[in-house]
Design an enzyme around this catalytic site. Structure first.
Site, PDB file in Angstrom:
ATOM      1  N   TYR A 200     -12.611  -2.671  12.569  1.00 53.29           N
ATOM      2  CA  TYR A 200     -11.285  -2.043  12.447  1.00 53.29           C
ATOM      3  C   TYR A 200     -10.447  -2.348  13.689  1.00 53.29           C
ATOM      4  CZ  TYR A 200      -7.821   1.755  12.389  1.00 53.29           C
ATOM      5  OH  TYR A 200      -6.646   2.470  12.428  1.00 53.29           O
TER       6      TYR A 200
ATOM      7  N   GLY B  19       0.819  -1.222   0.000  1.00 57.97           N
ATOM      8  CA  GLY B  19       0.000   0.000   0.000  1.00 57.97           C
ATOM      9  C   GLY B  19       0.841   1.255   0.000  1.00 57.97           C
TER      10      GLY B  19
ATOM     11  N   SER C  90      -2.683   0.335  15.114  1.00 57.62           N
ATOM     12  CA  SER C  90      -3.200   1.607  15.597  1.00 57.62           C
ATOM     13  C   SER C  90      -3.418   1.533  17.105  1.00 57.62           C
ATOM     14  CB  SER C  90      -4.535   1.880  14.905  1.00 57.62           C
ATOM     15  OG  SER C  90      -5.239   2.877  15.598  1.00 57.62           O
TER      16      SER C  90
ATOM     17  N   GLY D 170      -0.119   8.078   1.122  1.00 60.48           N
ATOM     18  CA  GLY D 170      -0.040   8.152   2.584  1.00 60.48           C
ATOM     19  C   GLY D 170       1.307   7.755   3.181  1.00 60.48           C
ATOM     20  N   ILE D 171       1.231   7.068   4.303  1.00 64.01           N
ATOM     21  CA  ILE D 171       2.423   6.704   5.074  1.00 64.01           C
ATOM     22  C   ILE D 171       3.338   5.781   4.265  1.00 64.01           C
ATOM     23  CG2 ILE D 171       3.197   5.477   7.161  1.00 64.01           C
ATOM     24  CD1 ILE D 171       0.401   6.307   8.391  1.00 64.01           C
ATOM     25  N   GLY D 172       2.748   4.804   3.587  1.00 64.80           N
ATOM     26  CA  GLY D 172       3.533   3.831   2.806  1.00 64.80           C
ATOM     27  C   GLY D 172       4.376   4.506   1.742  1.00 64.80           C
TER      28      GLY D 172
ATOM     29  N   ASN E 179       1.323   3.417  -2.572  1.00 65.46           N
ATOM     30  CA  ASN E 179       1.061   4.443  -3.589  1.00 65.46           C
ATOM     31  C   ASN E 179       0.572   5.759  -2.979  1.00 65.46           C
ATOM     32  OD1 ASN E 179      -1.728   4.151  -3.064  1.00 65.46           O
ATOM     33  ND2 ASN E 179      -1.854   2.464  -4.517  1.00 65.46           N
TER      34      ASN E 179
HETATM   35  N1  LIG Z   1      -3.772   7.574   9.143  1.00 68.36           N
HETATM   36  C1  LIG Z   1      -3.881   7.287  10.450  1.00 68.36           C
HETATM   37  O1  LIG Z   1      -4.250   8.128  11.282  1.00 68.36           O
HETATM   38  C2  LIG Z   1      -3.534   5.903  10.942  1.00 68.36           C
HETATM   39  C3  LIG Z   1      -3.624   5.642  12.328  1.00 68.36           C
HETATM   40  C4  LIG Z   1      -3.314   4.376  12.791  1.00 68.36           C
HETATM   41  C5  LIG Z   1      -2.891   3.400  11.904  1.00 68.36           C
HETATM   42  N2  LIG Z   1      -2.812   3.666  10.562  1.00 68.36           N
HETATM   43  C6  LIG Z   1      -2.382   2.583   9.672  1.00 68.36           C
HETATM   44  O2  LIG Z   1      -1.408   3.066   8.768  1.00 68.36           O
HETATM   45  C7  LIG Z   1      -1.489   2.350   7.530  1.00 68.36           C
HETATM   46  C8  LIG Z   1      -1.380   3.316   6.363  1.00 68.36           C
HETATM   47  O3  LIG Z   1      -2.478   4.178   6.404  1.00 68.36           O
HETATM   48  P1  LIG Z   1      -2.495   5.620   5.707  1.00 68.36           P
HETATM   49  O4  LIG Z   1      -2.954   6.564   6.750  1.00 68.36           O
HETATM   50  O5  LIG Z   1      -1.245   5.912   4.978  1.00 68.36           O
HETATM   51  O6  LIG Z   1      -3.728   5.416   4.693  1.00 68.36           O
HETATM   52  P2  LIG Z   1      -3.866   5.584   3.114  1.00 68.36           P
HETATM   53  O7  LIG Z   1      -3.219   6.809   2.616  1.00 68.36           O
HETATM   54  O8  LIG Z   1      -5.326   5.380   2.844  1.00 68.36           O
HETATM   55  O9  LIG Z   1      -3.044   4.344   2.561  1.00 68.36           O
HETATM   56  C9  LIG Z   1      -3.528   3.064   2.639  1.00 68.36           C
HETATM   57  C10 LIG Z   1      -2.879   2.254   1.551  1.00 68.36           C
HETATM   58  O10 LIG Z   1      -3.397   0.924   1.647  1.00 68.36           O
HETATM   59  C11 LIG Z   1      -3.753   0.509   0.350  1.00 68.36           C
HETATM   60  N3  LIG Z   1      -4.775  -0.537   0.347  1.00 68.36           N
HETATM   61  C12 LIG Z   1      -6.046  -0.499   0.805  1.00 68.36           C
HETATM   62  N4  LIG Z   1      -6.656  -1.657   0.528  1.00 68.36           N
HETATM   63  C13 LIG Z   1      -5.763  -2.447  -0.120  1.00 68.36           C
HETATM   64  C14 LIG Z   1      -5.790  -3.746  -0.669  1.00 68.36           C
HETATM   65  N5  LIG Z   1      -6.896  -4.485  -0.672  1.00 68.36           N
HETATM   66  N6  LIG Z   1      -4.664  -4.232  -1.242  1.00 68.36           N
HETATM   67  C15 LIG Z   1      -3.530  -3.499  -1.300  1.00 68.36           C
HETATM   68  N7  LIG Z   1      -3.445  -2.246  -0.817  1.00 68.36           N
HETATM   69  C16 LIG Z   1      -4.560  -1.733  -0.236  1.00 68.36           C
HETATM   70  C17 LIG Z   1      -4.278   1.764  -0.327  1.00 68.36           C
HETATM   71  O11 LIG Z   1      -4.295   1.550  -1.722  1.00 68.36           O
HETATM   72  P3  LIG Z   1      -5.352   2.311  -2.688  1.00 68.36           P
HETATM   73  O12 LIG Z   1      -4.763   3.638  -2.958  1.00 68.36           O
HETATM   74  O13 LIG Z   1      -5.420   1.427  -3.884  1.00 68.36           O
HETATM   75  O14 LIG Z   1      -6.631   2.390  -1.925  1.00 68.36           O
HETATM   76  C18 LIG Z   1      -3.203   2.747   0.135  1.00 68.36           C
HETATM   77  O15 LIG Z   1      -2.067   2.653  -0.671  1.00 68.36           O
HETATM   78  C19 LIG Z   1      -2.779   1.541   7.598  1.00 68.36           C
HETATM   79  O16 LIG Z   1      -2.484   0.195   7.790  1.00 68.36           O
HETATM   80  C20 LIG Z   1      -3.521   2.072   8.802  1.00 68.36           C
HETATM   81  O17 LIG Z   1      -4.272   1.075   9.486  1.00 68.36           O
HETATM   82  C21 LIG Z   1      -3.099   4.895  10.078  1.00 68.36           C
END
Ligand SMILES: NC(=O)c1ccc[n+]([C@@H]2O[C@H](COP(=O)([O-])OP(=O)(O)OC[C@H]3O[C@@H](n4cnc5c(N)ncnc54)[C@H](OP(=O)(O)O)[C@@H]3O)[C@@H](O)[C@H]2O)c1
Length: 319
Positions: free
Chosen positions: A200, A45, A174, A49-51, A47
């Site tokens: 979640y 993931g 989280s 956010g954090i990744g 593409n």
């Molecule tokens: N943001 C926060 O406040 C927060 C807090 C606690 C934990 N986290 C954790 O941090 C991680 C990253 O989150 P983020 O905030 O960076 O969110 P994000 O920007 O929404 O990124 C999530 C990534 O996961 C990918 N993804 C979703 N479903 C998928 C699937 N079926 N197969 C492959 N990739 C998939 C998305 O791809 P698409 O672009 O194709 O959808 C996107 O690249 C998550 O695991 C989340 O639980 C985040």
């Protein structure tokens, strides 16, 4: 009246300054200067956010970066941006949909065939508060993507990780795992009324238990694992957390996001757990803001961690 106006404008100014400079001065940034030339890293993931920020950082340090994404077009756009910025052309996109066992298996087959090494695996992809949906294999979507997909992926890559030891697996989770419960009678939420928040929280707790049980099984092979809470980060993941009303969109949403970390800042704790030497013997621990943190009591339940592992092996047809 004048005094009130002065106080209000000083408060507004201080608030604005905090928002503008918070990422630079208030947030905790990882200062380690490790270089990753010759190392291969996989980030799911990545593409957005954090990744994506973790991928950018690893590329900057010279790694070969494999971006494991379900949407290849989005992945290629992010990859091109990272290559342009870092001048590291060793960044590639591989398709991997964590909501499909078939896709995870094809990713692993391709990776294990084409790539020689794997030093760091970041299990980052995730969803939050998603409306009810099942993965292609019939798993509740949070459990399937956040946990089971990564469980299967990691196990399919374990030989390569062990061959490259010392190697690391960083599992995003989280602080919301602290409200989570693993409902062994209804893991897939098919018997009870669906609750996205509950789904979640259960999946995020599963990620912490997975990290612990992984260490019990693999730390003697030189592969260590860490669970990471990135903080509250502005990203696409919150798309289902705020309703679509005008008030939410114009006032509540922007106000709340002003207090959130940027994705770059959220990535710091992940980079720390992937690289910092001081935690190489701290397998299975939970980190927040570059510091070891206390997970919930449920997350320390080793019997549940083993039980969940055994169920996951059956459900993902690993065995
Ligand atoms: N943001 C926060 O406040 C927060 C807090 C606690 C934990 N986290 C954790 O941090 C991680 C990253 O989150 P983020 O905030 O960076 O969110 P994000 O920007 O929404 O990124 C999530 C990534 O996961 C990918 N993804 C979703 N479903 C998928 C699937 N079926 N197969 C492959 N990739 C998939 C998305 O791809 P698409 O672009 O194709 O959808 C996107 O690249 C998550 O695991 C989340 O639980 C985040």
């Amino acid at each position: 009246m004048k005094t009130v106006a002065y106080v209000l404008s000083a408060g507004a100014g201080a608030f604005g300054a905090l928002i503008l400079y918070r990422d630079k001065y208030v947030s905790v940034n990882y200062k380690g200067t490790e270089q990753l030339l010759g190392k291969t890293c996989v980030i799911t993931g990545s593409n957005s956010g954090i990744g994506k920020e973790v991928a950018r950082d690893f590329a900057q340090r010279g790694a070969r970066v494999v971006m494991a994404c379900r949407d290849i077009k989005k992945c290629e756009l992010a990859r091109d941006e990272i290559i342009n910025e870092t001048n590291n052309t060793n960044v590639v996109c591989y398709e991997c949909d964590l909501a499909s066992i078939e896709s995870i298996k094809s990713f692993a087959l391709r990776f294990n065939t084409e790539e020689k090494y794997l030093h760091i695996l970041v299990n980052n992809a995730g969803i939050m508060w998603h409306p009810q949906k099942l993965t292609k294999d019939g798993f509740e979507l949070h459990l399937g993507v956040n946990y089971l997909g990564h469980f299967l992926l990691t196990n399919l890559l374990i030989d390569k990780l062990a061959k490259c030891s010392p190697s690391r697996v960083v599992n995003l989770t989280s602080a919301a795992h602290k409200r989570g419960v693993i409902d062994f009678d209804d893991l897939n939420m098919s018997k009870k009324v669906y609750n996205a928040k509950y789904a979640y929280e259960q999946s995020e707790l599963a990620r912490v238990l997975f990290t612990r049980e992984f260490c019990r099984r693999f730390s003697d092979k030189g592969v260590t694992s860490y669970a990471v809470h990135p903080g509250i980060v502005r990203s696409n993941i919150s798309q289902y957390t705020i309703d679509n009303s005008i008030i939410s969109g114009t006032i509540i949403g922007p106000f709340m996001s002003a207090f959130m970390k940027s994705s770059k800042t959220g990535a710091q704790n992940v980079i720390y757990c992937a690289l910092d030497k001081s935690i190489e013997n701290e397998c299975g621990k939970y980190y927040s803001d570059l510091t070891e943190s206390k997970p919930s009591k449920e997350a320390l339940n080793d019997a549940n961690a083993k039980r969940l592992w055994a169920i996951s092996e059956r459900w993902t047809r690993l065995k």
